[in-house]
Design an enzyme around this catalytic site. Structure first.
Site, PDB file in Angstrom:
ATOM      1  N   SER A 162      15.053  37.579  75.588  1.00  0.00           N
ATOM      2  CA  SER A 162      15.886  37.237  74.750  1.00  0.00           C
ATOM      3  C   SER A 162      15.528  36.404  73.709  1.00  0.00           C
ATOM      4  O   SER A 162      14.238  35.907  73.822  1.00  0.00           O
ATOM      5  CB  SER A 162      16.954  36.306  75.533  1.00  0.00           C
ATOM      6  OG  SER A 162      16.653  35.082  75.698  1.00  0.00           O
ATOM      7  N   ASP A 163      16.006  36.570  72.563  1.00  0.00           N
ATOM      8  CA  ASP A 163      15.773  35.635  71.485  1.00  0.00           C
ATOM      9  C   ASP A 163      15.844  34.083  72.050  1.00  0.00           C
ATOM     10  O   ASP A 163      16.614  34.155  73.184  1.00  0.00           O
ATOM     11  CB  ASP A 163      16.462  35.852  69.907  1.00  0.00           C
ATOM     12  CG  ASP A 163      15.581  35.156  68.909  1.00  0.00           C
ATOM     13  OD1 ASP A 163      14.839  34.213  69.421  1.00  0.00           O
ATOM     14  OD2 ASP A 163      15.801  35.522  67.842  1.00  0.00           O
ATOM     15  N   CYS A 164      15.310  33.105  71.471  1.00  0.00           N
ATOM     16  CA  CYS A 164      15.390  31.789  72.214  1.00  0.00           C
ATOM     17  C   CYS A 164      16.722  31.226  72.263  1.00  0.00           C
ATOM     18  O   CYS A 164      17.392  31.142  71.183  1.00  0.00           O
ATOM     19  CB  CYS A 164      14.614  30.821  71.467  1.00  0.00           C
ATOM     20  SG  CYS A 164      12.887  31.216  71.856  1.00  0.00           S
TER      21      CYS A 164
END
Ligand SMILES: *[C@@H]1O[C@H](CO)[C@@H](O)[C@H](O)[C@H]1NC(C)=O
Ligand SMILES: *[C@@H]1O[C@H](CO)[C@@H](O)[C@H](O)[C@H]1NC(C)=O
Ligand SMILES: *[C@@H]1O[C@H](CO)[C@@H](O)[C@H](O)[C@H]1NC(C)=O
Ligand SMILES: *[C@@H]1O[C@H](CO)[C@@H](O)[C@H](O)[C@H]1NC(C)=O
Ligand SMILES: *[C@@H]1O[C@H](CO)[C@@H](O)[C@H](O)[C@H]1NC(C)=O
Ligand SMILES: *[C@@H]1O[C@H](CO)[C@@H](O)[C@H](O)[C@H]1NC(C)=O
Ligand SMILES: *[C@@H]1O[C@H](CO)[C@@H](O)[C@H](O)[C@H]1NC(C)=O
Ligand SMILES: *[C@@H]1O[C@H](CO)[C@@H](O)[C@H](O)[C@H]1NC(C)=O
Length: 792
Positions: free
Chosen positions: A310-312
């Site tokens: 996932s993106d952060c």
């Protein structure tokens, strides 16, 4: 003492301390699993076993709690198995960057080569250059890993389409064209993941030998892991009430198929990327990390083998910003079950246990994720023992900031710089004929802003004025504005006084990260603050017309400068990286003939009337929507996609291209009788899934490029196509091939571009299905047009 020796001694000291009484705590940065004293007899350390067996063995040794700890970028150590902590997050967008916690610049290696920001490198349209930069970055990354200053898993490239000129991260991308972005993705990923090392066995650098691939299922070994991000339709940071965290991108099937997805497909299919990152935004109501169908399609249809991160905090946003689920546990469950394997951030660490207790996540969901994660680490050789004994083990500080890499950074800036305007051949300046220079602008004496975002610590960053002084000792400088925001004209007087004195004046204006960056989009395309006023005020007092140099990644509306006769020349230098000032000086003084071409449309300020949130690529005249990018926007532009001048002129000849293509023999027998029923807007077409043997239809377009000037030059050839008029939703034209060729003054050079009709001449219809229109397709090469008729 050479750095190399220092490094060996440090290593020796560290080994010593590792075997002391607190082996895990003492040196977090130089511990590697399966390296003595961490070697163990478990199968995961046994290099003669297949990857999958090793990964499964490791999973079987972990408790549930330990498994959950693996679901974060910051993985905790497991001393009982000899597993040190691991940081999944390192960044390498255009050289090793400081943005990820996996990188430190405070060890043996204190700097790394800082290449130009991607948008400028993209403007070179040179695949060889793109790949060389990725390979050089990989060498520096592996060197940093070996000395404990980097991880093996990097989150680049950024291959979202530069859809809107206001986007703060457009600078990170290769521009607005899906075909160019796809080509860049392939070169970056293959270069960075070490395809060259596999191909030549490291001979080029003299290390190691080609190791037999010991694997089932094509899980090739990796030098490093690259990540295609951000999947998908992500290209808005913060605009009005919308943020990337809560934005729902409403995307048509047609735009998804022919604009947003192609770079990801190429990055995975041809680039063979080992990581995919899902983005914050939703796509048509579903958060990207919960897009089960799209994530599944990447594995099933595109053959993705790797891990999905996932993106952060993009799992947290599913619940907390997108409100897509009713609880944190539901967000974790839907992300895992949709195919997300790891979460950058702590959300899964915190909520997976309770998700299991609530029956929302099963342990085998986690095992599936861990298999993907460990397989990538295994392919990287992470569990193969002492990295110093591995194939890349000899890479170290001596391979970082090498003269070869710095030269490549210079080469990238040279090749990317775009000459936008050059009245009466004002440039290049004659080195011996100019007596003095004045350089004006807030960036001219700065060394911190020339890399754009995702920059690390450059080897040797010099300012623009320093480099110009190398050419012209008599160079004076004034900032004119205190900073790029330029909200005061207090510095104008000083600027005017040096401008009046000098023979030639260069004003450097444009953007820096205070105007466009992650989490910040622009509202206006005009120059910030009083910058325009600075330029015109200076232009009014100079002896000769001035040279305007523009910095920044996003397009700027400089229509005023384009028409002002007091501004002779305009150059765009993007964020040119650590040798950008030198490249600029070479261009200005004619030691390099500029050949870069814009990878994105430069729109006028009026374009900002359309909402940034409108994801439609296609124009819709009924609501006054002008469409986006050269493929669909037919409105006024400041500079078009592909614009770029040179100190010479080029003309083309089409030497060879077919007039007719017959699909006979390439259509599945069953489909033939249906063709006449497939009419759209009076044009026949065929569904791509009814065509077989596409290879048979491929052809070369042979082109001759004549350099009609008195300077050699490297020139970008762009071949476009247009489908038969009129096909609803078809692009105005579409780039189908490009090549950068070296040309010699007053001579012609030949090149050929391979066209695959199935890929290049087909279009997406409103259902997102690819069709190939029959009839007259037009190949476009500058002002030359050639018709290729496709018949059955
Ligand atoms: C590693 O695996 C191979 C193949 O199964 C086996 O022959 C060998 O004994 C194993 N080595 C160790 C140290 O367990
Ligand atoms: C990583 O996790 C450890 C605990 O497991 C913590 O001490 C450390 O601060 C974390 N590092 C970062 C960068 O968050
Ligand atoms: C280097 O930086 C990291 C992270 O910023 C820090 O944890 C570490 O202690 C530093 N090492 C040295 C030798 O300063
Ligand atoms: C989403 O939920 C948060 C609370 O978690 C709330 O503050 C916010 O208003 C909600 N947003 C929408 C658009 O419903
Ligand atoms: C550039 O800035 C440095 C300080 O950062 C200063 O010493 C130098 O004089 C400046 N150069 C010019 C030409 O103004
Ligand atoms: C101009 O910007 C500076 C800092 O960048 C700020 O201190 C100042 O208040 C601003 N002036 C105006 C007039 O906005
Ligand atoms: C290129 O050709 C155009 C049109 O013929 C001419 O105006 C221009 O000066 C030429 N430029 C160069 C660099 O030769
Ligand atoms: C493309 O880039 C490579 C690597 O920098 C360079 O050697 C080559 O000359 C470039 N090609 C052209 C035509 O400029």
């Amino acid at each position: 003492m050479s750095t190399h020796w220092r490094f060996l001694i440090i290593l020796h000291l560290l080994r010593f301390s590792l075997s002391s009484s607190h082996p895990i705590k003492s040196n977090p940065y130089l511990q590697f699993p399966c390296k003595p004293p961490h070697y163990n007899s478990y199968p995961f350390c046994n290099t003669s076993l297949p990857i999958k067996t090793r990964a499964q063995s490791l999973i079987s040794l972990l408790t549930l709690e330990e498994k959950i700890q693996q679901l974060s970028n910051n993985v905790t150590q497991i001393p009982r198995l000899g597993l040190p902590a691991y940081e999944w997050w390192s960044e390498s967008l255009h050289g090793i960057a400081t943005d990820g916690p996996g990188i430190t610049f405070n060890g043996t290696i204190q700097s790394a080569t800082s290449f130009p920001q991607v948008i400028l490198t993209a403007a070179s349209f040179n695949r060889t250059l793109w790949k060389s930069i990725a390979s050089a970055t990989a060498i520096e990354a592996r060197a940093m890993y070996n000395v404990g200053q980097a991880g093996l898993t990097f989150w680049a490239p950024n291959i979202n389409i530069f859809r809107d000129p206001r986007w703060g991260r457009g600078q990170e991308t290769p521009g607005e064209d899906p075909m160019v972005v796809s080509a860049y993705a392939i070169e970056y990923v293959t270069g960075f993941q070490g395809e060259n090392w596999r191909a030549d066995g490291g001979v080029q650098y003299g290390f190691g030998e080609k190791r037999a691939l010991r694997d089932d299922g094509g899980s090739d070994e990796l030098m490093l892991s690259a990540c295609c991000k951000h999947f998908t339709a992500y290209d808005l940071e913060k605009w009005r009430d919308f943020t990337r965290y809560n934005f729902n991108a409403v995307v048509t099937k047609q735009d998804l198929e022919d604009t947003y997805q192609p770079p990801f497909k190429s990055c995975i299919q041809q680039g063979k990327a080992s990581c995919l990152m899902c983005s914050y935004n939703s796509v048509n109501g579903i958060p990207a990390c919960a897009q089960k169908d799209l994530l599944h399609k990447a594995r099933k249809d595109w053959g993705f083998k790797g891990y999905i991160t996932s993106d952060c905090d993009a799992v947290a946003t599913i619940f907390e910003y997108q409100n897509y689920t009713k609880s944190a546990e539901d967000a974790v469950a839907i992300a895992l079950k949709s195919g997300t394997d790891i979460n950058c951030g702590t959300y899964m660490l915190r909520h997976t246990q309770s998700a299991i207790e609530q029956g929302k996540v099963q342990e085998n969901d986690i095992d599936r994720a861990l298999l993907n994660l460990f397989s990538v680490l295994l392919r990287l050789g992470y569990f193969d023992g002492d990295p110093a004994k591995g194939k890349f083990g000899k890479l170290g500080p001596q391979d970082v900031c090498t003269s070869e890499h710095k030269k490549l950074a210079l080469e990238a800036a040279r090749q990317g710089i775009v000459l936008l305007k050059n009245d009466k051949k004002f440039l290049p300046l004659n080195k011996n004929g100019v007596s003095s220079l004045a350089v004006i602008g807030p960036m001219v004496n700065d060394t911190s802003q020339l890399g754009g975002d995702y920059t690390g610590v450059p080897c040797n960053q010099k300012s623009i004025v320093q480099e110009l002084q190398e050419y012209m000792q008599k160079t004076s400088c004034a900032i004119g504005c205190p900073d790029i925001a330029c909200n005061t004209s207090n510095g104008f007087m000083e600027a005017l006084s040096i401008a009046e004195e000098a023979e030639v004046v260069i004003v450097v204006a444009g953007l820096d990260l205070s105007q466009e960056r992650e989490d910040q989009d622009r509202y206006s395309l005009l120059l910030p603050g009083y910058q325009m006023s600075l330029i015109t005020t200076v232009a009014a007092v100079t002896k000769k017309p001035l040279v305007l140099v523009l910095t920044g990644g996003g397009p700027i509306d400089v229509s005023f400068a384009e028409v002002d006769p007091q501004i002779a020349s305009i150059l765009w230098i993007g964020y040119p990286g650590e040798t950008g000032g030198k490249a600029l000086s070479e261009v200005i003084f004619g030691d390099y003939n500029p050949g870069g071409r814009l990878p994105m449309t430069w729109y006028p300020e009026s374009f900002t009337h359309i909402p940034m949130t409108d994801m439609n690529m296609r124009a819709d005249p009924s609501r006054g929507y002008p469409g986006r990018t050269y493929r669909f926007y037919a409105g006024k532009r400041v500079y078009g996609f592909g614009h770029g001048l040179s100190y010479t002129n080029y003309t083309y000849k089409l030497l060879q291209a077919p007039n007719k293509l017959s699909l006979l023999g390439s259509i599945k027998p069953k489909s033939k009788k249906n063709i006449l029923h497939q009419k759209a807007d009076g044009v026949d077409y065929i569904h791509m899934n009814e065509v077989e043997n596409c290879d048979l239809l491929r052809f070369y377009v042979q082109i001759s490029v004549m350099n009609k000037g008195d300077m050699d030059g490297s020139h970008i050839v762009m071949l476009f196509s247009r489908v038969p008029h009129f096909f609803k939703g078809a692009p105005e034209k579409q780039l189908i091939g490009f090549d950068r060729v070296q040309t010699v003054s007053y001579q012609s050079t030949e090149t050929s571009i391979l066209v695959d009709p199935c890929e290049h001449l087909s279009i997406a219809n409103e259902h997102g299905t690819r069709i190939l229109p029959l009839g007259d397709h037009t190949l476009i090469l500058a002002d030359l047009e050639h018709t290729v008729t496709i018949e059955t």
